[in-house]
Design a protein around this motif. Structure first.
Motif, PDB file in Angstrom:
ATOM      1  N   ARG A  18       0.841  -1.206   0.000  1.00 45.34           N
ATOM      2  CA  ARG A  18       0.000   0.000   0.000  1.00 45.34           C
ATOM      3  C   ARG A  18       0.875   1.254   0.000  1.00 45.34           C
ATOM      4  N   ALA A  73      -1.146   4.372  -1.695  1.00 46.08           N
ATOM      5  CA  ALA A  73      -2.577   4.225  -1.420  1.00 46.08           C
ATOM      6  C   ALA A  73      -2.867   4.362   0.062  1.00 46.08           C
ATOM      7  N   TYR A  95      -8.524  -1.430   0.400  1.00 46.33           N
ATOM      8  CA  TYR A  95      -7.349  -1.614  -0.452  1.00 46.33           C
ATOM      9  C   TYR A  95      -7.051  -3.098  -0.642  1.00 46.33           C
ATOM     10  N   THR A 128      -6.375   5.153   1.329  1.00 46.14           N
ATOM     11  CA  THR A 128      -7.432   4.161   1.138  1.00 46.14           C
ATOM     12  C   THR A 128      -7.518   3.272   2.373  1.00 46.14           C
TER      13      THR A 128
END
Length: 543
Positions: free
Chosen positions: A172, A177, A185, A180
């Motif tokens: 991630r 990300a 995710y 998220t």
């Protein structure tokens, strides 16, 4: 391999960015669990008609030894392990414990069934008188009236695998990300893995397919399909087939084909399954649900329950009490995936080996780290065609597959995939003693150059060389493996399994003694809840 393959830039970039975390030992290890099925058979090679052995515990409540469809179809379930050898050791002990309590019976080591004497020779598993036990039994009666029992006697290996939270967190971060939610995710990326798996699962069918032949009794007196030819008076085979288990002789369902599940998103997947367990199907309605007071099936819908959906891979989450599988996924997202396309390897006493597991780990990580756009309906059709071709003709040297509209040989495409898997294997080996993932690729890649090394080819070669039938050869393998497995001994685990058997019987008795609503009311309440979307409460985001 003749020359190195260029690793796609996105895949190479992700691997490069994960290396610092891997070198620091902070990626964690994959977690794996195995579900392995195997028919109990008698000395004559016929499916056993005896009840599930008392000493193995209650098949309703035992955590590790149960049955699948049939009373005779043992199913072993290992705990989750971070080391493949630990999962295989536990599986060995389950076999050894069982063999010490089987009286003149063997565990059939092939996916396609032993000798049968018609549909009724496959006994449906009985789980007792509690509502949950009756539901499991009626569900299996429904599978009988819909598809017949013989198809349900096919066995396989299910490989459950999850990435540790540390690895998800690293990925991630690499992909930027961080804003998220962790569970969102993870679910989105798992579905990307699943889409790539669907695109390339034909490679696993080729490498590990081990069911190119069947006992004649499997057809129950029906006409021999065009894809098959007789090998002897008792055996039919397909010369280039890899896994007849995954063909239209096995786990296939034309009604379910209309569902068009290509795993583009979690909401799409859940909503499609929920619609299927709520939508009546005329042919199933004509069969009746409760006839003269006797339950024939749980309902007359496209799917009785979500587990009836056949797929070579599934997103999964352990459901809490009162949750359906879909509601569990909605509530917490995808927790792990279940690979369901693996034949039992009849030459492996456990049906699966550590190099195979390491190869699968690398393949699944490659699926995760590679680009994975959504699958269109047109591509979905091509993927189905590729799988069918490999199932029926995978070892045909002239076989070509459809890769994005281009015709490419199975061998060339397979070698390209294995080439791209090399740096993924190196990444996974960063947290290992030695290089087990790279060694697994090196051990199994030659099967692409020489189809004779595949389990399906080896089985046909044995049948021809020994001039024996499918059932006689597999029974001989079962006998040899039983002798070896009986000699395995872990006194501590033997004691634990014996105690679990006793406890499981008591748990079933307690369930049956508890006051419950009528089965009609129980089932009505279950399906009322199953049709509801889970009222999702946001979970605490993981760091």
């Amino acid at each position: 391999m003749s020359e190195p393959f260029t690793v796609p830039s996105t895949l190479a970039h992700r691997i490069q960015q994960l290396w610092p975390t891997a070198r620091a030992g902070r990626l964690g290890r994959l977690r794996r669990g195995i579900e392995k099925e195997g028919l109990r058979v008698g000395a004559d090679g016929h499916i056993a008609q005896t009840p599930h052995p008392e000493a193995l515990g209650s098949k309703l409540t035992h955590p590790h030894i149960t049955t699948d469809y049939s009373e005779s179809l043992l199913e072993y379930i290992t705990p989750v392990f971070s080391e493949p050898r630990d999962a295989l050791s536990f599986l060995t002990d389950l076999h050894a414990y069982s063999y010490r309590h089987l009286d003149g019976e063997w565990i059939w080591p092939a996916s396609m069934p032993s000798r049968l004497t018609g549909n009724d020779s496959v006994p449906i598993a009985d789980y007792g008188s509690s509502n949950s036990g009756v539901m499991k039994h009626v569900y299996r009666k429904g599978l009988d009236v819909r598809y017949g029992r013989i198809m349900q006697a096919i066995a396989g290996v299910h490989y459950n695998i999850s990435l540790p939270d540390e690895m998800w967190q690293a990925l991630r971060d690499v992909e930027g990300a961080g804003e998220t939610a962790f569970n969102d995710y993870r679910s989105t990326r798992y579905f990307g893995l699943i889409r790539n798996f669907r695109r390339h699962s034909w490679l696993l069918l080729y490498l590990f397919g081990a069911s190119p032949a069947i006992d004649k009794s499997f057809l129950d007196g029906g006409r021999m399909p065009d894809k098959l030819q007789p090998l002897d008076d008792e055996t039919y085979m397909a010369p280039f087939a890899t896994t007849l288990r995954m063909s239209d002789l096995g786990y296939q369902n034309t009604v379910q084909e209309q569902l068009r599940i290509c795993f583009n998103s979690l909401p799409n997947y859940v909503n499609t399954l929920r619609n299927a367990i709520s939508t009546p199907w005329p042919d199933y309605q004509a069969m009746g649900v409760k006839v003269d007071g006797d339950w024939q099936q749980l309902n007359a819908n496209i799917l009785q329950i979500e587990n009836e959906y056949y797929s070579d891979i599934r997103p999964k989450r352990v459901a809490a009490k009162g949750e359906t599988p879909s509601q569990a996924l909605e509530a917490g997202g995808v927790e792990y995936i279940e690979v369901r396309c693996l034949d039992l390897d009849p030459f492996e006493p456990l049906g699966v080996s550590e190099p195979q597991m390491r190869f699968l780990d690398t393949f699944l990580m490659w699926c995760l780290l590679s680009e994975s756009p959504w699958i269109s309906d047109e591509e979905c059709d091509h993927l189905d065609d590729n799988r069918r071709l490999v199932v029926e003709r995978g070892r045909d040297p002239a076989l070509c597959l459809n890769r994005g509209g281009e015709s490419v040989s199975l061998r060339d495409w397979g070698e390209q995939i294995v080439g791209e898997m090399q740096p993924v294997a190196e990444l996974l080996d960063a947290d290992e003693d030695g290089t087990p993932h790279l060694e697994a690729l090196a051990a199994l890649a030659p099967r692409l150059q020489d189809a004779g090394l595949t389990p399906s080819a080896r089985l046909l070669e044995r049948l021809r060389d020994e001039e024996t039938s499918f059932s006689d050869l597999v029974l001989s393998l079962a006998n040899d493996q039983a002798d070896m497995l009986r000699r395995q001994s872990d006194e501590t685990r033997e004691t634990v399994l014996a105690q679990q058997a006793v406890t499981s019987h008591q748990q079933q008795r307690d369930m049956e003694a508890a006051e419950e609503p009528s089965f009609d009311d129980f089932l009505s309440d279950y399906f009322a809840r199953a049709r509801e979307s889970y009222a999702v409460t946001p979970l605490s985001d993981l760091p």
